[in-house]
Structure formats: structure tokens, C-alpha cells
Design an enzyme around this catalytic site. Sequence first.
Site, short mmCIF file in Angstrom:
data_model
loop_
_atom_site.label_atom_id
_atom_site.label_comp_id
_atom_site.label_asym_id
_atom_site.label_seq_id
_atom_site.Cartn_x
_atom_site.Cartn_y
_atom_site.Cartn_z
N LYS A 110 36.02 40.09 37.63
CA LYS A 110 36.05 39.16 38.98
C LYS A 110 36.79 37.75 38.43
O LYS A 110 37.20 37.56 37.20
CB LYS A 110 34.75 38.81 39.05
CG LYS A 110 33.57 40.00 39.55
CD LYS A 110 33.80 40.10 41.05
CE LYS A 110 33.07 40.99 41.53
NZ LYS A 110 32.89 41.49 42.89
N SER A 150 38.59 46.12 44.28
CA SER A 150 38.04 44.86 44.92
C SER A 150 38.80 43.56 44.12
O SER A 150 39.07 42.59 44.81
CB SER A 150 36.64 44.46 44.43
OG SER A 150 36.71 44.10 42.97
#
Lengths: 151, 429
Positions: free
Chosen positions: A107, A70
Site C-alpha cells: 500500500k 490495486s
Amino acid sequence: MMFVSPSPIDEEFLLAALDSPAMFIPIGATPVSAGFPSPAEDYAQKRLDINEYLVRNPVSTFFFTVKGDSMEEADIFEGDILVVDRSIEPAHGHLVVAFVNGERLVKRLSIRDDHVMLLAGNPKYPPLTLKEGNELEVWGVVIGKFKRLPT
Amino acid sequence: MAEARRFALVDCNNFYASCEKLFAPTLAGRPVVVLSNNDGCVVARSAEAKAIGIAMGVPWFKIAATAESQGVVALSSNYALYADMSNRVVEVLSAFTPDLEVYSIDESFLDLSGFRHLDLVTYACQIRKRVARWVGLPVCVGIGPTKTLAKLANHFAKKRPSFEGVCDLMSLDEPTLAHLFSETPVDEVWGVGRRIATRLSEMGIETVEALRRSDPVWIREQFSVVLSRTVRELNGASCLSLEAVTPPKQQIMASRSFGSLVFDVEDLREALAHHVSRAAEKLRFQGDEAGALTVMIRTNAFKPAEPQYQRTVTLPLATPTSDTLHLIAVAHRILDDIFRPGFAYHKAGIMLSELRPTTAQQANLFGLPPQDARRQAAMLAMDEINRKWGRGTVRASAAGHRAGWQMRRDRLSPAYTTSWSDLPTALAL
């Protein structure tokens, strides 16, 4: 070999003298034998150390292995080892390792008007908004990464 | 009179459990206990585990069923992780003062006498904040004019939430101190164990305040010079200074119960070789050599129905040594003498004693045959490699390659910070 001095014997030196194992002499301290000095002498510097490049504060630095795809837009790939420094104050835009609802995630941190979000670097994954009941802890800031390649 | 000194005791809260929680988000909010060697007893508890009443030292098998139904997570002792985290804490602390004594894996004394001009509560808050942020572990700080009072202050910082993790006894006025001390049982004082506490209580001294008010001369007559020093320290007279360097040990022991019972002499040989290697490394690290070696083997004394056998034999060494290979050979010679087949061995251990500094021998080093000097160089090289690349990278082949006799650690968490293959993962999901 002769020792005339009764001063304390340097054990390390003695062992080396009796049976010399590999010795590491730092560049720059190389004794120069008779003859012309090496023209490189004035330029002698210590060897590059990758730790010094990647790690700023060893005591607060930890490593994590990346799993998942991701964050590829942020140049973070499966199998990369992240260099995570806890001594850096997390700020908007930082890549972070965060603990969210029992998972360790990597993230991008977004802080806009007290609105905290964790963004993925891949459109497949929606942003994580901090909601009521969500447990979020920014664990540390990612300041680098490295990986060994198969040879 | 000399100006009063200032000591701080910095103590990690629930150290082992906090280390485990730092890397395992699944443990957040859950009761966590850490078990002793061979997953025996509870040696550390998270705040949640304390809150549901799990006692320190209780054998895990006795409470496992109930505890697990309450959601308790039990873990084996992960010494690699705790040692690394402890070193990190000490490194952070040493930036706050040049005078520091590492008292245990989770406690350090700091001499802050040179920082009297600062507001020490604020300074201590900075210490707390930095350790929490940089290393990720919660600590409490106790401050006082003596080590004994600093330790007591730490107890208050930890047990009384109103202090918010920092207690400076010097900032409290005398009536407040007297009140606090009279509410605190005497066995909370550093160095007052259960036996002394019982005797003190028979004499009507049950609280810290009562001990502080005792006459140190009378205490010395009734108890010891050590306890009278404690009374002086409670009254603010600093008698104990920092021990910057821990005094070298007079004996080095290495022993361990086997994870499973051992019948074979070869297994015992391997176990002893392993213990000797560890002990000899410590020996060389403190710059000593040993003049005697003790070997102990035993069956399980807690299973009286089984055939029992135990022997402990000490052999003086003709020439004191720190040579792993030589010491292993001696240990094996002793074992061959004392081993009896047919018993289920449960524990084996060794002790190095009659220690003395290697330096005393240095002048003789010239006299050693080159063989020995080479061996010594090899030992130093082995230690260096093991320090750099991890324990056991290079070892005597007698120490074996199997780990069957090593302790049971079924619930071991990864060595998150000391092994490349154990790094925590970060999910990019």
C-alpha cells in the site's frame, strides 16, 4: 613447465596449470601481451550488476511477490517482485509492505497529523484507516521492483 | 593489572519462532512451536507458547491434541530460513565491532573492550534497535567483563523485564550484583550442566553467588580446571577470549532417520551418497581430507517387537581424500558388506574421521595423476556452484534425484528468503 621456488605452492594456480577449468578474469586485470596495448584498456570498468542498482542494503533487503491489481497506478503489477528495505524509516508517501490483521499488503503510506492510512493505487479499493482494534505493522519500505518476462 | 575487558553476548529471543513470525502475519499473537528433525520434539517456542506451559523437548505427538485445541501452531524446522536470518544478524552485529565470535545460530559474543569510552548500555540499545529494524528479530544484550558474565547478563536481560533487553553487569553496584546472583540458581552459569549443578548443590553451592564466592583452587581440586576458570570469570577475571574462527571439526558426521521405513538397498545407497556429499563438502570447506570413513545403518531400536539389526563399520582409507565420488564408492563398498535384506531400516549415517589439512599434501599434488587433479578441480567447482545456486544444484548422480528418504517435514514454512519460488506474497487488494 618448471618450478624452482620452494615457496608455498598456490593450489589454485597449480590446479589451473594442470588442467585449466573456466577461469574468470576481471576486466581491468587483463594481462596485455606483446604489441600495442588495447586502446580500450584505460576505459575498462567492471560489468554492471543489477543487485547494485536495486539493492542498497543487502542485509535488510527482502523480496515479495505481488498478487492483485490495486497498486497499478503506482506501477506495481501482479507478478512483480518487490524490493523491500527494512532499514529505511517509513514516511508519508512511501510504498510499503504492511501487515494488517493477518495479511501482508502492499500500500501507499499516508501519515497526516498522526493519522495513519494505507492507500491503494486504484480507485476500486478504498483506503484502509487505522482504527481501534486494527493491527498494523509497517514491515518495510518498497524501494524497487523487477520481473522476468516470458521469452 | 590490565584494564578490564568488555564482552557482550547478543542472543536472539526465541530465534526459530521469531523467524517464522516475521514472515507470517497470521502467527501474530499465537503460540508457535518449532519441531526437530522428522517433526519429533519441540525445539523452540514463542513467548506465547512458553506462557501456556509448553515444555522444551517434549515429543509433539504427546501434546499435539491438547496444544492444537489451545491454538498452538507447530512448524517443521526451516533451516534455510534460520540460516539466512542468522547470517543477516551477524552481518549487522559485525558493524558494531571488529571482534566477533559466532557462538551458535542465535548467539554471538562481541568484544567491546575498545568501546569502553562509550556508554555501553546506549551502544547495546542501538544494537538491539538496529537488528530489530533491519532484520526484524528481537535480541537481548548482556554485557560483562568476561564471557561468562556477559552470558549471565544476557540471562538477566532476557528474564527480567526491568532491564528492557539490555543488562550491563558493570553498571550495577556490588550489593545489587550480590542480590541478583544469590537469587539465581547455579545451573544458569555458562558451562555448569545438570551433573555439575547437582554435585555443587550437594556441597551447599546452589546459587551463582555461592559459586562466585568459592575458592577457585578448591574448585579445581574438587571438579576441574574448567570450572575453576568459570569461578575466576564470575569474579571478573577474563580467562576466555573470543574464538574468532571456530576450530575445525575433528569428525564430520551426517546421519538422519528416514521419514518412512526403508527396505531396499538402493534407497540406503542413495541416502549414504547424500550424506557423504554433504560431509565431504564440509570437509573441503574446512580445508581437510579424511583418513577414515564410517558407515552406520540401523533399524528402529524403539520398536523392540520388530526384528532388529544394526551395524557400524569404519574403513581406513589408503590415501586420505576429500573426493566426494571416491568417498561415496567407499561408503557403498561398506554398505554392500553390512546390508542384510528383510529389515525395516530406520536410520543411516556416515562419519568422516582422521581428518588432516589438505595443505599437508600439497607438495605431493604434482605427483598425482592428472585424473585426480581434474577430479579435485571438479570438486571445487561443484562446491562453488552449490554455494552460489543452492545446495544440491550439482551432485553426484549416486546421491539420487528422489527425496523419499529425506526427513519428514510436513509442517515446513516456505524458504521465504532463499528460494525464488518461495517468496512471500504481498497482496495488492
